[in-house]
Design a protein around this motif. Sequence first.
Motif, PDB file in Angstrom:
ATOM      1  N   ALA A  50       0.730  -2.013  12.904  1.00 44.40           N
ATOM      2  CA  ALA A  50      -0.675  -1.654  12.677  1.00 44.40           C
ATOM      3  C   ALA A  50      -0.833  -0.637  11.557  1.00 44.40           C
ATOM      4  O   ALA A  50      -1.771  -0.732  10.752  1.00 44.40           O
ATOM      5  N   ILE A  51       0.067   0.331  11.463  1.00 42.47           N
ATOM      6  CA  ILE A  51      -0.068   1.373  10.447  1.00 42.47           C
ATOM      7  C   ILE A  51       0.051   0.806   9.030  1.00 42.47           C
ATOM      8  O   ILE A  51      -0.797   1.101   8.176  1.00 42.47           O
ATOM      9  N   PRO A  52       1.063  -0.019   8.718  1.00 44.21           N
ATOM     10  CA  PRO A  52       1.108  -0.589   7.370  1.00 44.21           C
ATOM     11  C   PRO A  52      -0.093  -1.485   7.060  1.00 44.21           C
ATOM     12  O   PRO A  52      -0.552  -1.535   5.905  1.00 44.21           O
ATOM     13  N   THR A  53      -0.621  -2.180   8.074  1.00 50.25           N
ATOM     14  CA  THR A  53      -1.809  -3.010   7.855  1.00 50.25           C
ATOM     15  C   THR A  53      -2.997  -2.148   7.449  1.00 50.25           C
ATOM     16  O   THR A  53      -3.722  -2.466   6.498  1.00 50.25           O
ATOM     17  N   ALA A  54      -3.196  -1.045   8.186  1.00 45.50           N
ATOM     18  CA  ALA A  54      -4.302  -0.141   7.857  1.00 45.50           C
ATOM     19  C   ALA A  54      -4.104   0.488   6.479  1.00 45.50           C
ATOM     20  O   ALA A  54      -5.054   0.593   5.693  1.00 45.50           O
ATOM     21  N   LEU A  55      -2.874   0.903   6.174  1.00 43.13           N
ATOM     22  CA  LEU A  55      -2.603   1.501   4.866  1.00 43.13           C
ATOM     23  C   LEU A  55      -2.846   0.501   3.741  1.00 43.13           C
ATOM     24  O   LEU A  55      -3.390   0.859   2.685  1.00 43.13           O
ATOM     25  N   MET A  56      -2.452  -0.751   3.965  1.00 47.81           N
ATOM     26  CA  MET A  56      -2.676  -1.786   2.948  1.00 47.81           C
ATOM     27  C   MET A  56      -4.162  -1.956   2.672  1.00 47.81           C
ATOM     28  O   MET A  56      -4.594  -2.056   1.512  1.00 47.81           O
ATOM     29  N   ALA A  57      -4.955  -1.993   3.738  1.00 47.14           N
ATOM     30  CA  ALA A  57      -6.402  -2.166   3.577  1.00 47.14           C
ATOM     31  C   ALA A  57      -7.014  -0.972   2.847  1.00 47.14           C
ATOM     32  O   ALA A  57      -7.866  -1.144   1.959  1.00 47.14           O
ATOM     33  N   VAL A  58      -6.578   0.246   3.200  1.00 55.56           N
ATOM     34  CA  VAL A  58      -7.126   1.442   2.559  1.00 55.56           C
ATOM     35  C   VAL A  58      -6.751   1.496   1.085  1.00 55.56           C
ATOM     36  O   VAL A  58      -7.600   1.764   0.216  1.00 55.56           O
ATOM     37  N   VAL A  59      -5.481   1.229   0.784  1.00 57.39           N
ATOM     38  CA  VAL A  59      -5.033   1.262  -0.613  1.00 57.39           C
ATOM     39  C   VAL A  59      -5.726   0.176  -1.430  1.00 57.39           C
ATOM     40  O   VAL A  59      -6.137   0.401  -2.575  1.00 57.39           O
ATOM     41  N   ALA A  60      -5.876  -1.030  -0.851  1.00 57.54           N
ATOM     42  CA  ALA A  60      -6.573  -2.110  -1.546  1.00 57.54           C
ATOM     43  C   ALA A  60      -8.019  -1.728  -1.821  1.00 57.54           C
ATOM     44  O   ALA A  60      -8.554  -1.961  -2.912  1.00 57.54           O
ATOM     45  N   ASP A  61      -8.666  -1.104  -0.832  1.00 57.67           N
ATOM     46  CA  ASP A  61     -10.057  -0.695  -1.000  1.00 57.67           C
ATOM     47  C   ASP A  61     -10.188   0.367  -2.090  1.00 57.67           C
ATOM     48  O   ASP A  61     -11.068   0.284  -2.956  1.00 57.67           O
ATOM     49  N   LEU A  62      -9.310   1.360  -2.074  1.00 56.72           N
ATOM     50  CA  LEU A  62      -9.366   2.423  -3.073  1.00 56.72           C
ATOM     51  C   LEU A  62      -9.043   1.888  -4.466  1.00 56.72           C
ATOM     52  O   LEU A  62      -9.692   2.250  -5.450  1.00 56.72           O
ATOM     53  N   GLY A  63      -8.024   1.017  -4.549  1.00 53.94           N
ATOM     54  CA  GLY A  63      -7.640   0.465  -5.845  1.00 53.94           C
ATOM     55  C   GLY A  63      -8.727  -0.399  -6.449  1.00 53.94           C
ATOM     56  O   GLY A  63      -9.062  -0.277  -7.643  1.00 53.94           O
ATOM     57  N   MET A  64      -9.300  -1.274  -5.638  1.00 51.90           N
ATOM     58  CA  MET A  64     -10.376  -2.127  -6.130  1.00 51.90           C
ATOM     59  C   MET A  64     -11.624  -1.310  -6.443  1.00 51.90           C
ATOM     60  O   MET A  64     -12.374  -1.618  -7.375  1.00 51.90           O
ATOM     61  N   GLY A  65     -11.854  -0.241  -5.646  1.00 50.63           N
ATOM     62  CA  GLY A  65     -12.983   0.639  -5.931  1.00 50.63           C
ATOM     63  C   GLY A  65     -12.823   1.337  -7.270  1.00 50.63           C
ATOM     64  O   GLY A  65     -13.802   1.509  -8.013  1.00 50.63           O
ATOM     65  N   TRP A  66     -11.598   1.753  -7.574  1.00 51.40           N
ATOM     66  CA  TRP A  66     -11.328   2.376  -8.878  1.00 51.40           C
ATOM     67  C   TRP A  66     -11.579   1.395 -10.012  1.00 51.40           C
ATOM     68  O   TRP A  66     -12.206   1.743 -11.024  1.00 51.40           O
ATOM     69  N   LEU A  67     -11.100   0.156  -9.850  1.00 51.26           N
ATOM     70  CA  LEU A  67     -11.349  -0.866 -10.871  1.00 51.26           C
ATOM     71  C   LEU A  67     -12.835  -1.141 -11.031  1.00 51.26           C
ATOM     72  O   LEU A  67     -13.330  -1.319 -12.150  1.00 51.26           O
TER      73      LEU A  67
END
Length: 215
Positions: free
Chosen positions: A188-205
């Motif tokens: 569960a932790i890597p899944t949540a981290l993946m979603a957060v990092v994807a959200d932040l990265g796409m938000g930056w783009l």
Amino acid sequence: MQTLTELWNYYAQNYSYVWEEFYRHFLMSAYGVLFAAIVGIPIGIFIARHAKLSHWVFSITNVIQTIPSLAMLAVLMLVMGLGPNTVVTSLFLYSLLPIIRNTYTGIRSVDHALIESGRGMGMTKFQLLRMVELPLSLSVIMAGLRTALVISISIATIGAFIGAGGLGAIIIRGTNVTDGTAIILAGAIPTALMAVVADLGMGWLEKRLAPQGSK
């Protein structure tokens, strides 16, 4: 404290397995969004040109979005069988709505005066799309891709039920053993981290691609 120790030990002993499932999980999510973008962005542009069709397109994609993910996987499994291809197809279908809607909104929100200026300069429809409409709507389109990717990462978790692997496989393994809290957290932790990092990265783009005047 004991759970944290067990979690650390699990990662230490199964590092390569967790990384492999993390990578598989991300690839399924990314491929689903990529294929949806290849199909959804042209559809969004087309219905922005022919607004009367937008109601039908959004009605269909809204219906797809309301289908429970397990039911979607079960139906697709009957046609495509077990494995990651079924999950990618499901993610493709779920990603269509945010991508099409944001593409439609982005194209429609371009200032009409700019389009008229381009026509006055002798631009063709394709040149207007490439040089005016897409650059000005790109940040809105990226917001749709951002939403689709985060949704796909969460839905891909249940792909483990049909043999697709991913981090959901670790979570399911934890639910099948006595006192498997640490194993559940390991997935569960890597899944949540993946979603957060994807959200932040796409938000930056999304912010980087926003028109200069709107930043």
